[in-house]
Design a protein around this motif. Structure first.
Motif, PDB file in Angstrom:
ATOM      1  N   GLU A 207       0.844  -1.195   0.000  1.00 36.29           N
ATOM      2  CA  GLU A 207       0.000   0.000   0.000  1.00 36.29           C
ATOM      3  C   GLU A 207       0.879   1.245   0.000  1.00 36.29           C
ATOM      4  N   GLU A 208       0.451   2.268  -0.719  1.00 27.99           N
ATOM      5  CA  GLU A 208       1.190   3.520  -0.788  1.00 27.99           C
ATOM      6  C   GLU A 208       0.886   4.350   0.460  1.00 27.99           C
ATOM      7  N   VAL A 241       1.703  16.329  -1.970  1.00 25.83           N
ATOM      8  CA  VAL A 241       2.082  15.255  -1.062  1.00 25.83           C
ATOM      9  C   VAL A 241       0.803  14.673  -0.477  1.00 25.83           C
ATOM     10  N   ASP A 242       0.676  13.353  -0.504  1.00 29.82           N
ATOM     11  CA  ASP A 242      -0.492  12.652   0.022  1.00 29.82           C
ATOM     12  C   ASP A 242      -0.049  11.649   1.068  1.00 29.82           C
ATOM     13  N   ARG A 243      -0.820  11.579   2.159  1.00 31.33           N
ATOM     14  CA  ARG A 243      -0.542  10.654   3.257  1.00 31.33           C
ATOM     15  C   ARG A 243      -1.737   9.729   3.439  1.00 31.33           C
ATOM     16  N   GLN A 244      -1.463   8.413   3.475  1.00 40.44           N
ATOM     17  CA  GLN A 244      -2.535   7.452   3.673  1.00 40.44           C
ATOM     18  C   GLN A 244      -3.064   7.517   5.098  1.00 40.44           C
ATOM     19  N   TYR A 250      -6.729   8.954   1.496  1.00 38.84           N
ATOM     20  CA  TYR A 250      -5.548   9.793   1.703  1.00 38.84           C
ATOM     21  C   TYR A 250      -5.976  11.233   2.016  1.00 38.84           C
ATOM     22  N   ILE A 251      -5.107  11.929   2.707  1.00 39.40           N
ATOM     23  CA  ILE A 251      -5.246  13.366   2.858  1.00 39.40           C
ATOM     24  C   ILE A 251      -4.016  13.999   2.219  1.00 39.40           C
ATOM     25  N   ALA A 274      -9.018  15.557   0.419  1.00 37.92           N
ATOM     26  CA  ALA A 274      -9.098  14.127   0.717  1.00 37.92           C
ATOM     27  C   ALA A 274      -9.198  13.378  -0.606  1.00 37.92           C
ATOM     28  N   LYS A 275      -8.516  12.260  -0.695  1.00 36.23           N
ATOM     29  CA  LYS A 275      -8.468  11.469  -1.926  1.00 36.23           C
ATOM     30  C   LYS A 275      -8.928  10.049  -1.624  1.00 36.23           C
ATOM     31  N   ILE A 276      -9.836   9.565  -2.451  1.00 37.98           N
ATOM     32  CA  ILE A 276     -10.319   8.198  -2.343  1.00 37.98           C
ATOM     33  C   ILE A 276      -9.870   7.434  -3.578  1.00 37.98           C
ATOM     34  N   LYS A 277      -9.203   6.317  -3.353  1.00 35.95           N
ATOM     35  CA  LYS A 277      -8.653   5.526  -4.447  1.00 35.95           C
ATOM     36  C   LYS A 277      -9.110   4.093  -4.312  1.00 35.95           C
TER      37      LYS A 277
END
Length: 278
Positions: A207-208, A241-244, A250-251, A274-277
């Motif tokens: 996982e990233e 920059v994204d943090r899981q 991610y935020i 916020a990012k949803i993948k």
């Protein structure tokens, strides 16, 4: 009529990507617009399952044979923060051939690297979200890409701790613009350079956990509607920059500056999202 057009561009890519290779991410956030000195909301879809050449091999492509590939992609931004931004609606069909270089290892056997290259021709459509500036063009790209993976230790079965990718090259766009704002049309032609750097930090579950990106382009405007800009050059630089937080969520913090298509209007934003993948 306009609602049907918007539906086609927003919903059809979702259907296609879910059936073919799954959606990459949805991003929702708020940004400070330095041009207007106010807070604006952002909302974007990105259906591009690839970043550069490194993810084209063995990924979910529409066609992939002998390193020839066909990949439909789209990038849709519909928040207030992208009213004058680049690529409010971008739909492309990436068609190209990748040339994969020989891999080599570092002396400690922890890192594996390779130089890859690719040539692409991409039929493209680009417009603002109100469909007032519309571009239909073909894009030619020549890319070089250095990929580097670092493993947990020197044994064969350990997981990859980090992946570094830097891609750069030249591109040229040739097509036609229809401008409702200026009630005119004209030949559209540009040529320039691009660079894309990405670092991914991974855990034992592949996982990233952290994602760092810097991407930019700079190009010469050979031909376009003269009322849109008095500049001979345009370009854009984006960093993030994204943090899981937990699986597939991610935020992130991102910065964007420059003037790019479809309108060449300057955009300067700092965004928390916020990012949803999946």
């Amino acid at each position: 009529m306009k609602s049907k057009i918007i539906f086609s561009f927003f919903v059809l890519p979702i259907i296609l990507t879910n059936k073919i290779f799954g959606q990459d991410f949805i991003r929702v956030g708020a940004a400070h617009d330095f041009q207007k000195n106010k807070i604006v909301q952002t909302f974007s879809f990105d259906f591009n399952r690839t970043e550069k050449i490194d993810e084209k091999k063995g990924r979910f492509l529409l066609f992939n044979h002998d390193n020839f590939y066909i990949l439909p992609t789209s990038d849709v931004n519909i928040g207030d923060g992208v009213t004058s931004s680049e690529n409010n609606i971008l739909v492309q069909i990436n068609m190209g051939k990748a040339f994969y270089g020989e891999k080599w290892k570092s002396k400690d056997n922890l890192r594996t690297s390779a130089w890859n290259k690719a040539i692409e021709f991409n039929p493209s459509y680009n417009s603002d979200k109100l469909f007032q500036e519309k571009l239909v063009f073909g894009q030619l790209k020549l890319l070089a890409n250095l990929i580097s993976q670092k493993h947990k230790d020197a044994t064969e079965n350990t997981y990859v701790q980090s992946v570094h990718s830097i891609a750069f090259g030249g591109f040229s766009n040739l097509g036609y613009r229809h401008s409702k704002i200026n009630d005119t049309g004209a030949l559209y032609s540009t040529a320039g350079l691009l660079i894309d750097y990405k670092t991914r930090i991974l855990n034992a579950q592949n996982e990233e956990t952290w994602i760092f990106k810097v991407a930019g382009n700079y190009y010469y405007i050979a031909s376009d509607v003269q009322q849109l800009t008095t500049d001979n050059f345009a370009g854009l630089i984006k960093s993030s920059v994204d943090r899981q937080l937990f699986k597939n969520t991610y935020i992130g913090l991102s910065h964007k500056y420059g003037n790019d298509n479809p309108g060449y209007k300057y955009v300067h934003t700092l965004e928390l999202s916020a990012k949803i993948k999946y």
